[in-house]
Design a protein around this motif. Structure first.
Motif, PDB file in Angstrom:
ATOM      1  N   THR A  43       0.840  -1.205   0.000  1.00 15.78           N
ATOM      2  CA  THR A  43       0.000   0.000   0.000  1.00 15.78           C
ATOM      3  C   THR A  43       0.867   1.243   0.000  1.00 15.78           C
ATOM      4  N   ALA A  44       0.585   2.153  -0.937  1.00 14.98           N
ATOM      5  CA  ALA A  44       1.295   3.447  -1.010  1.00 14.98           C
ATOM      6  C   ALA A  44       2.801   3.240  -0.925  1.00 14.98           C
ATOM      7  N   ALA A  45       3.330   2.569  -1.932  1.00 13.79           N
ATOM      8  CA  ALA A  45       4.737   2.151  -1.928  1.00 13.79           C
ATOM      9  C   ALA A  45       5.689   3.329  -1.723  1.00 13.79           C
ATOM     10  N   VAL A  46       6.776   3.036  -1.033  1.00 13.17           N
ATOM     11  CA  VAL A  46       7.873   3.996  -0.851  1.00 13.17           C
ATOM     12  C   VAL A  46       9.160   3.329  -1.325  1.00 13.17           C
ATOM     13  N   HIS A  47      10.160   4.157  -1.614  1.00 14.90           N
ATOM     14  CA  HIS A  47      11.411   3.658  -2.183  1.00 14.90           C
ATOM     15  C   HIS A  47      12.061   2.591  -1.297  1.00 14.90           C
ATOM     16  N   ASP A  48      11.932   2.737   0.016  1.00 16.52           N
ATOM     17  CA  ASP A  48      12.557   1.800   0.956  1.00 16.52           C
ATOM     18  C   ASP A  48      12.036   0.377   0.822  1.00 16.52           C
ATOM     19  N   LEU A  49      10.927   0.198   0.153  1.00 16.60           N
ATOM     20  CA  LEU A  49      10.394  -1.153  -0.040  1.00 16.60           C
ATOM     21  C   LEU A  49      11.068  -1.880  -1.206  1.00 16.60           C
ATOM     22  N   SER A  50      11.911  -1.198  -1.957  1.00 12.99           N
ATOM     23  CA  SER A  50      12.624  -1.836  -3.068  1.00 12.99           C
ATOM     24  C   SER A  50      13.488  -2.971  -2.531  1.00 12.99           C
TER      25      SER A  50
END
Lengths: 115, 111
Positions: free
Chosen positions: B77-84
């Motif tokens: 949900t609402a992806a952020v760069h840190d989830l890469s």
């Protein structure tokens, strides 16, 4: 405190050499594993020991020999290294049981490069 | 032989968007695990799903398990760069001990 540790982290060696990787866990788990992760990141189990007894022995060349001196340690010895052995080797541990989670905890990995 | 398939294998998404990674497996199991791997790093346990209908959430990630469909999902949900990272699902075969891993989904979140 490191839960699952491996040494060495990097291993660069020539074809035909023999090398060992060591693994130790301080989680009190009774089961330990060796996995191989290839260049495409595919993870495949190689061996598993439960309380020093070999319980999983996948189809790997017999140049690979695991040894578990006690339930906190699992080492991997590789004879006559070949180019295709280049990969990252992960050690893992878990407290296995039919009713319990088999969540496995992984070591940092050993990147083996065979030249 | 237990087979575990993930899709997609590669996912590039923009920050702020939602997406789902799917994990299908071939034989009966009610124990499934999700792991995260950053480049050059080890595998970090994210979720442990131990029964049909299990749902776990941590931050922007939510995992669920449908043992009848032999399917688990990892929803972002609402992806952020840190989830890469690369995300793996792993399934426990009958009798325990052996985990079979999916091929991994390489997620890239772009600003």
């Amino acid at each position: 405190d490191t839960a699952v540790s491996q040494t060495p982290k990097y291993l660069v060696t020539q074809m035909g050499n023999d090398k060992s990787i060591k693994c130790e866990q301080n989680l009190g788990h009774d089961t330990m594993y060796w996995y191989k992760q290839d260049s495409k990141k595919f993870l495949k189990i190689m061996f598993s020991y439960n309380n020093k007894e070999l319980i999983i022995n996948e189809t790997v060349p017999n140049r690979f020999s695991p040894k578990s001196p006690d339930k906190a340690h699992l080492n991997l010895h590789i004879n006559s290294l070949e180019l295709g052995d280049s990969a990252v080797y992960f050690c893992a541990s878990s407290q296995a049981g039919l009713e319990l989670s088999n969540e496995q905890f992984f070591g940092p990995g050993t990147r083996l490069t065979v030249l | 032989e237990l087979k575990v398939e993930q899709n997609p294998l590669f996912l590039s998404m923009q920050e702020g968007k939602n997406y789902t990674i799917y994990c299908n497996y071939s034989t009966t199991s009610d124990r499934l695990y999700w792991y995260r791997q950053d480049p050059g790093k080890s595998l970090e346990s994210l979720f442990v799903l131990l029964s049909n209908g299990a749902v776990k959430q941590e931050g922007r990630l939510m995992a669920s398990l449908d043992t009848k469909a032999r399917l688990s999902t990892l929803h972002i949900t609402a992806a952020v760069h840190d989830l890469s990272a690369t995300y793996f699902c792993a399934v426990d075969g009958k009798g325990g001990s052996r985990l079979t891993f999916g091929e991994g989904t390489q997620l890239t979140v772009n600003p």
